[in-house]
Design an enzyme around this catalytic site. Sequence first.
Site, PDB file in Angstrom:
ATOM      1  N   GLN A 170       0.798  -1.222   0.000  1.00 17.62           N
ATOM      2  CA  GLN A 170       0.000   0.000   0.000  1.00 17.62           C
ATOM      3  C   GLN A 170       0.840   1.287   0.000  1.00 17.62           C
ATOM      4  OE1 GLN A 170      -2.696  -1.744   3.277  1.00 17.62           O
ATOM      5  NE2 GLN A 170      -4.092  -0.459   2.120  1.00 17.62           N
ATOM      6  N   HIS A 198      -1.842  -4.734 -12.803  1.00 15.39           N
ATOM      7  CA  HIS A 198      -1.410  -4.601 -14.202  1.00 15.39           C
ATOM      8  C   HIS A 198      -2.344  -5.292 -15.188  1.00 15.39           C
ATOM      9  CE1 HIS A 198       2.856  -3.744 -12.476  1.00 15.39           C
ATOM     10  NE2 HIS A 198       2.108  -2.663 -12.528  1.00 15.39           N
ATOM     11  N   ASP A 227       2.598   0.690  -8.117  1.00 17.60           N
ATOM     12  CA  ASP A 227       3.970   0.697  -8.661  1.00 17.60           C
ATOM     13  C   ASP A 227       4.852   1.697  -7.912  1.00 17.60           C
ATOM     14  OD1 ASP A 227       2.942  -1.066 -10.471  1.00 17.60           O
ATOM     15  OD2 ASP A 227       3.316   0.163 -12.261  1.00 17.60           O
ATOM     16  N   ARG A 281       3.804   0.057  13.010  1.00 10.27           N
ATOM     17  CA  ARG A 281       3.475  -1.261  12.473  1.00 10.27           C
ATOM     18  C   ARG A 281       3.552  -1.184  10.954  1.00 10.27           C
ATOM     19  NH1 ARG A 281      -1.861  -3.726  10.936  1.00 10.27           N
ATOM     20  NH2 ARG A 281      -1.385  -5.932  10.692  1.00 10.27           N
ATOM     21  N   HIS A 289       1.080  -9.169   4.694  1.00 10.75           N
ATOM     22  CA  HIS A 289      -0.112  -8.317   4.559  1.00 10.75           C
ATOM     23  C   HIS A 289      -0.512  -8.335   3.079  1.00 10.75           C
ATOM     24  CE1 HIS A 289      -2.400  -4.721   6.470  1.00 10.75           C
ATOM     25  NE2 HIS A 289      -2.935  -4.925   5.287  1.00 10.75           N
ATOM     26  N   ASN A 307      -1.736 -10.781   8.569  1.00 11.74           N
ATOM     27  CA  ASN A 307      -2.761  -9.766   8.722  1.00 11.74           C
ATOM     28  C   ASN A 307      -4.088 -10.237   8.138  1.00 11.74           C
ATOM     29  OD1 ASN A 307      -3.558  -6.877   9.321  1.00 11.74           O
ATOM     30  ND2 ASN A 307      -4.127  -7.047   7.154  1.00 11.74           N
ATOM     31  N   GLU A 308      -5.087 -10.357   9.005  1.00 12.61           N
ATOM     32  CA  GLU A 308      -6.474 -10.599   8.600  1.00 12.61           C
ATOM     33  C   GLU A 308      -6.699 -11.836   7.744  1.00 12.61           C
ATOM     34  OE1 GLU A 308      -8.112  -6.993   6.962  1.00 12.61           O
ATOM     35  OE2 GLU A 308      -7.986  -5.946   8.872  1.00 12.61           O
ATOM     36  N   ASN A 345      -7.856  -5.824  14.541  1.00 16.94           N
ATOM     37  CA  ASN A 345      -8.110  -4.754  13.571  1.00 16.94           C
ATOM     38  C   ASN A 345      -9.604  -4.532  13.587  1.00 16.94           C
ATOM     39  OD1 ASN A 345      -5.444  -5.132  12.927  1.00 16.94           O
ATOM     40  ND2 ASN A 345      -5.790  -5.699  10.789  1.00 16.94           N
ATOM     41  N   TYR A 397     -12.880  -1.641  12.693  1.00 19.55           N
ATOM     42  CA  TYR A 397     -13.267  -0.373  12.093  1.00 19.55           C
ATOM     43  C   TYR A 397     -14.730  -0.021  12.325  1.00 19.55           C
ATOM     44  CZ  TYR A 397      -8.880  -0.430   9.398  1.00 19.55           C
ATOM     45  OH  TYR A 397      -7.564  -0.426   9.041  1.00 19.55           O
TER      46      TYR A 397
END
Length: 517
Positions: free
Chosen positions: A41, A61, A74, A99, A144, A188-189, A331, A333
Amino acid sequence: MYTRTLLCLLPLICLNGVLSKGRVRKFPPNFLFGASTAAYQIEGGWNEDGKGQSIWDVATHQRPTPIKDGSTGDIAADSYHMYKRDVAMMAELGLDFYRFSISWPRILPNGFADKVNQAGVDYYLNLIEEMEKRNITPFATMYHWDLPQNLQKLGGWTNPHIIDWFADYAKILFDRIGPKVKLWITINEPKQICYEGYGSDAKAPFLNATGIAEYLCAKNVLLAHAKAYRLYNEHYKKIQNGSVGISISCTWYEAASDSNDDFHAAEDARMFDWGQFAHPIFSKAGDFPEQVRRNVASKSAEQGFPRSRLPKLSTKDVATIKGTSDFFGVNTYTTKLAYRDASLDGMYAVPSYMDDMSAVLVKDPTWPQSQSSWLQEVPWGFTKVLKEIKKLYNNPPVYVTENGWSSDGGLLDDDRISYLRHYLGALLDAYSEGCDIRGYTAWSLMDNFEWKSGYTEKFGLYEVDFSSPDRTRTPRKSAFVYKEVIRSRKMDPNYEPNYVVETVEHGTKDDDDNDVF
Ligand code: GBH
């Protein structure tokens, strides 16, 4: 004017006035504050210095593109080159820890452990060294979501051999980076990896084989996590003295009414969403939750499958997975409402994960809405998640490893500030009810590539200008609010930073390393 003076003569009412937005609340001693990102990310540098391709390189892509704004990672926030600026931001905020995640194909370009890319290892060692200079603790996530494409060709997380491939990768991280890291997250998750990536087409590799693939993945992810945990415990813990955990995405599902049916719909939703991964690791009995085993088995039988589509965990598997986490990484939200409605039979594909769960999940339109369709501000749901984890899993040490709010951009982010304040308040509510919460992590340190949404949803405490070649980072108003929370170790709902947009913009554009605080 007259009225206010008069009211302030009465101490109680006056006090109420001052505390109109709530009271100042202290965080416990030793409570830690951090911020989070993930490799794909933010890093960019997608084909630099020997890095291999990940499933996200391939996905972004693809033409036609599956990404909302046609963008890629990218370059992203270019943290592969800008990491010193990132660490300066951490220091500006006063973070205790950061993190970040490590890109598997940057370390092992082909996914396998035969060839280690030293330049990739060095990138993370340099990042950590920079953090050490500023006294910021590294909290490293091994995976991740950027799986080496080479392993995806072999089925990725649906292939049980990935248990060994992941443990091989973990060994290399413990050997080369482990001496510098005391806090690890394996994965992660898992639910998002399995369901969104293999059971639907919400995340790469978009396999969309629901009712089958997410369950194969679930077993493999759990065993891969457990193998990495046990490897550390047996061979590294004594020397490196760190902790290893897992981050699980926990949405709160609230029964839409007080009917028995809706109560069970909400419980099933929680068990499918996060119990599926938390139970095998954290519960006393181990194994998948009873609700998940029962629902998938009975639906599978009705549908004519010779056995449950949910693979069995053998007695040995259950024992291998149980207890393999030094802390629970939460995590979280948002919250959704759950209900049962027999008349909606047939609304979900058969077989499918959603049909197995048999709950209808909806938003409440009265809750504040973020830029992400799935994300609303519901602080009491956060408290309930934390209390449920305490109840179900014998009060494990918890790090909130992600929590945050998305906007469509702009520096004056009062909506994010409101979310942050209310969620920190909700966390303190859970703490005062005995939940063993050790730290809080804001998602995210900066704006980044939000998976299929590209750059259309901004989660950053820092804005990133994706049109500037140096990816200029500018603190939002919320950054100053979070900084004050960390400095004072208190949450003062009335604290207003002296934040002038023009000055800030001018300041950072002139000088990248300008400490605007
Ligand atoms: C985190 O996942 C990720 O770890 C992080 O990489 C990401 O940038 C961040 O959140 C913000 O999205 O209601 O059916 O539409 C959050 C996990 C993702 C779980 C969205 C719920 C919505 C499914 N959540 N998902 S749905």
